[in-house]
Design an enzyme around this catalytic site. Structure first.
Site, PDB file in Angstrom:
ATOM      1  CB  ALA A   1      -0.784   0.143   1.171  1.00 15.39           C
TER       2      ALA A   1
ATOM      3  NE  ARG B   1      12.382   5.070   0.483  1.00 15.15           N
ATOM      4  CZ  ARG B   1      12.362   4.040   1.368  1.00 15.15           C
ATOM      5  NH1 ARG B   1      13.458   3.953   1.955  1.00 15.15           N
ATOM      6  NH2 ARG B   1      11.466   3.255   1.824  1.00 15.15           N
TER       7      ARG B   1
ATOM      8  CD  GLN C   1      -1.832   0.942   5.238  1.00 12.75           C
ATOM      9  OE1 GLN C   1      -1.069   0.642   4.219  1.00 12.75           O
ATOM     10  NE2 GLN C   1      -1.078   1.292   6.458  1.00 12.75           N
TER      11      GLN C   1
ATOM     12  N   GLY D   1       2.057   3.431   8.144  1.00 13.12           N
ATOM     13  CA  GLY D   1       3.030   2.644   8.460  1.00 13.12           C
ATOM     14  C   GLY D   1       2.667   1.336   8.242  1.00 13.12           C
ATOM     15  CB  THR D   2       5.017  -1.611   8.004  1.00 15.54           C
ATOM     16  OG1 THR D   2       5.750  -1.309   9.031  1.00 15.54           O
ATOM     17  CG2 THR D   2       5.507  -1.420   6.562  1.00 15.54           C
TER      18      THR D   2
ATOM     19  CG  ASP E   1      10.102  -3.467  -0.781  1.00 10.56           C
ATOM     20  OD1 ASP E   1       9.987  -4.407   0.067  1.00 10.56           O
ATOM     21  OD2 ASP E   1      10.491  -2.409  -0.463  1.00 10.56           O
TER      22      ASP E   1
ATOM     23  CD  GLU F   1      12.168   0.794  10.721  1.00 14.92           C
ATOM     24  OE1 GLU F   1      12.472   1.119   9.565  1.00 14.92           O
ATOM     25  OE2 GLU F   1      12.358  -0.687  11.001  1.00 14.92           O
TER      26      GLU F   1
ATOM     27  CG  ASN G   1      13.424   0.796  -0.394  1.00  7.66           C
ATOM     28  OD1 ASN G   1      12.067   0.419  -0.129  1.00  7.66           O
ATOM     29  ND2 ASN G   1      14.143   0.692   0.441  1.00  7.66           N
TER      30      ASN G   1
ATOM     31  NE  ARG H   1       5.331  -4.616 -38.862  1.00  6.35           N
ATOM     32  CZ  ARG H   1       4.167  -3.841 -39.136  1.00  6.35           C
ATOM     33  NH1 ARG H   1       3.270  -3.676 -38.417  1.00  6.35           N
ATOM     34  NH2 ARG H   1       3.959  -3.144 -40.242  1.00  6.35           N
TER      35      ARG H   1
END
Ligand code: UD1
Ligand code: CA
Length: 460
Positions: free
Chosen positions: A14, A19, A82, A87-88, A111, A162, A234, A340
């Site tokens: 979500a 970045r 969400q 936040g996670t 990710d 973190e 990221n 093609r």
């Protein structure tokens, strides 16, 4: 592994992916020629069937993508929302109604495209064997960057800090949080509501549940895996890195199946392509989509295939681009050929130098050797197309067909003004403009007769 229906997998997708600096949601960023999240979904779906993806930022797009994935791979992955990305930890809480009645819950960052199903299986087995309240997956990062740091206290307790909240000493730790967690649902339910957001980012961090569990004297374990499978993506630079890792994995797989590559460092093959033993891939080749290359075919330098079916013992000399088309066996093409839009070249057909073949059927042993355009054409067997021949298939409004029978000999620089029809064993004279049907066995001559004006040059 046995499928355990009481295990659920929640994939968090979500986040904005700020970045990445892209309008496309992070998990949909292309990795080789599939969306990044597809790799994770495919690994997870090998042995697990209770999967949900949490979407939010760009959620409609991600949802649409997951629905397509479901139909492509006959999966039943659920979409959860969400609405606000706090936040996670908040993310996992948003999905509580989905997971609260399970026995165990696996939570994955969206990710993590390099995670393999084998590693996931090993981790599930370890978790099932040890049955802690929580197992967090860690790795030793060569360059730990902004990953959350694993802090091992003297009393054997494990917590995560973190990067943005870490002090100098903590930032020096190289063991990091991979973004993959196993929970006993009962234990997670006890602590999830106690997460706070009084930290550097003002977010509810999922990693903070470890400290909460420690306070409750719950058992938290850390399982280390190799960094190769756990890189989080990221930034565009990280996406390029993981794409390259995936590229190498795919190449190594096919080399293991007997494909020969002269310079694997320059070759790209989609995860959906299928190659065979004896195939030779020259430098700078790209093979995308659901392309198939059968035994002993040779793919010359600079060739790019998208959803191409290449039969056995074909030879793409060099710089051949093929899209949505099929070559049967022993076909030769190139150099510099574009094939093609549902073109089909039958056995032993040949498309030579500077030739374009579009939506055409080239019969067995028929040859288009030089500088030609075959569009919306059907050629029988053993046809020879002279250099510079063109099907004039477009009349400004619609595309028209050219049909050429078996054993025809088409003179150089023939223009077929379509719709055009040529019977079997017919021929056209070089430079002809064909505007009428050519009966079988006939020679069609459609050009101005030559006139010589004696002495003209001298007089000028
Ligand atoms: C996270 C971890 C960090 C870990 C790293 C591993 C947190 C707070 N930190 O950091 O300890 O080392 O992953 O790669 O978890 N997401 C949501 N909703 C949100 C926020 C995020 O669904 O409100 C999703 C994102 O789409 C992403 C995943 O959660 O797929 C992780 O978020 P991300 O921002 O990438 O976390 P990191 O900063 O990498
Ligand atoms: Ca991340």
């Amino acid at each position: 592994m046995e499928v355990n229906n009481k295990i659920g997998v929640l994939i968090m997708a979500a986040g904005k992916g700020t970045r990445m600096k892209s309008s496309l949601p992070k998990v949909l960023q292309p990795m080789l020629d599939r969306a990044m999240i597809d790799y994770l979904l495919r690994s997870v779906a090998v042995n697990l069937n209770n999967i949900a993806v949490l979407v939010g930022s760009g959620g409609e797009q991600v949802e649409e993508h997951i629905l397509k994935f479901n139909s492509e791979f006959k999966q039943n992955i659920k979409i959860l929302w969400q609405r606000e990305q706090l936040g996670t930890g908040h993310a996992v809480k948003c999905a509580v109604d989905w997971w609260k009645d399970l026995d165990d819950l696996i939570v994955l960052n969206g990710d993590l495209p390099l995670l393999t199903s084998q590693t996931l299986d090993n981790l599930i087995n370890k978790f099932n064997l040890n049955k802690p309240d929580c197992a967090v997956i860690t790795f030793i990062a060569e360059n730990p960057g902004a990953y959350g740091r694993i802090i091992r206290e003297n009393n054997n307790k494990i917590r995560i800090v973190e990067f943005k909240d870490a002090n100098e000493a903590e930032r020096g730790v190289k063991e990091v949080n991979a973004g993959c967690y196993f929970f006993t649902v009962k234990s997670l339910l006890k602590v999830i509501d106690n997460l706070k957001n009084d930290n550097a980012q003002g977010e509810y961090y999922l990693p903070d549940v470890l400290a909460l569990m420690n306070n409750e004297n719950m058992r938290v374990e850390a399982y280390a895996v190799s960094e190769d499978e756990m890189a989080g993506v990221n930034t565009q630079a990280e996406l390029a890195q993981v794409s390259n890792v995936m590229r190498k994995r795919i190449l190594e797989y096919w080399m293991g199946e007997g494909v020969r590559m002269l310079s694997p460092e320059t070759v790209w093959i989609s995860p959906d392509a299928e190659l065979s033993r004896g195939v030779v891939i020259m430098p700078n080749v790209q093979i995308w989509g659901k392309s198939v290359i059968k035994e002993n075919s040779y793919i010359g330098s600079g060739s790019i295939l998208h959803d191409a079916i290449i039969g056995e013992s074909c030879e793409l000399v060099a710089n051949v681009v093929i899209e949505n088309s099929e070559l049967k066996n022993f076909v030769k093409a190139g150099p510099f050929v574009y094939i093609r839009d549902n073109a089909l070249l039958e056995d032993h057909a040949f498309a030579g130098k500077f030739v374009e073949i579009k939506n055409s059927h080239i019969g067995v042993n028929s040859k288009v050797p030089h500088l030609s355009y075959m569009g919306d054409a059907t050629l029988g067997h053993d046809v020879n197309i002279g250099a510079g021949t063109i099907t004039c298939n477009y009349d400004g409004e619609k595309k028209n067909k050219t049909i050429i029978g078996d054993n025809c000999f088409v003179g150089s620089d023939t223009m077929f003004v379509a719709p055009a029809q040529v019977g079997d064993n017919a021929a056209t004279a070089a430079g002809s403009v064909i505007t009428k049907p050519v009966p079988e066995n006939a020679l069609a001559v459609g050009r101005a007769r030559q006139v010589n004006i004696d002495g003209w040059v001298k007089r000028k």
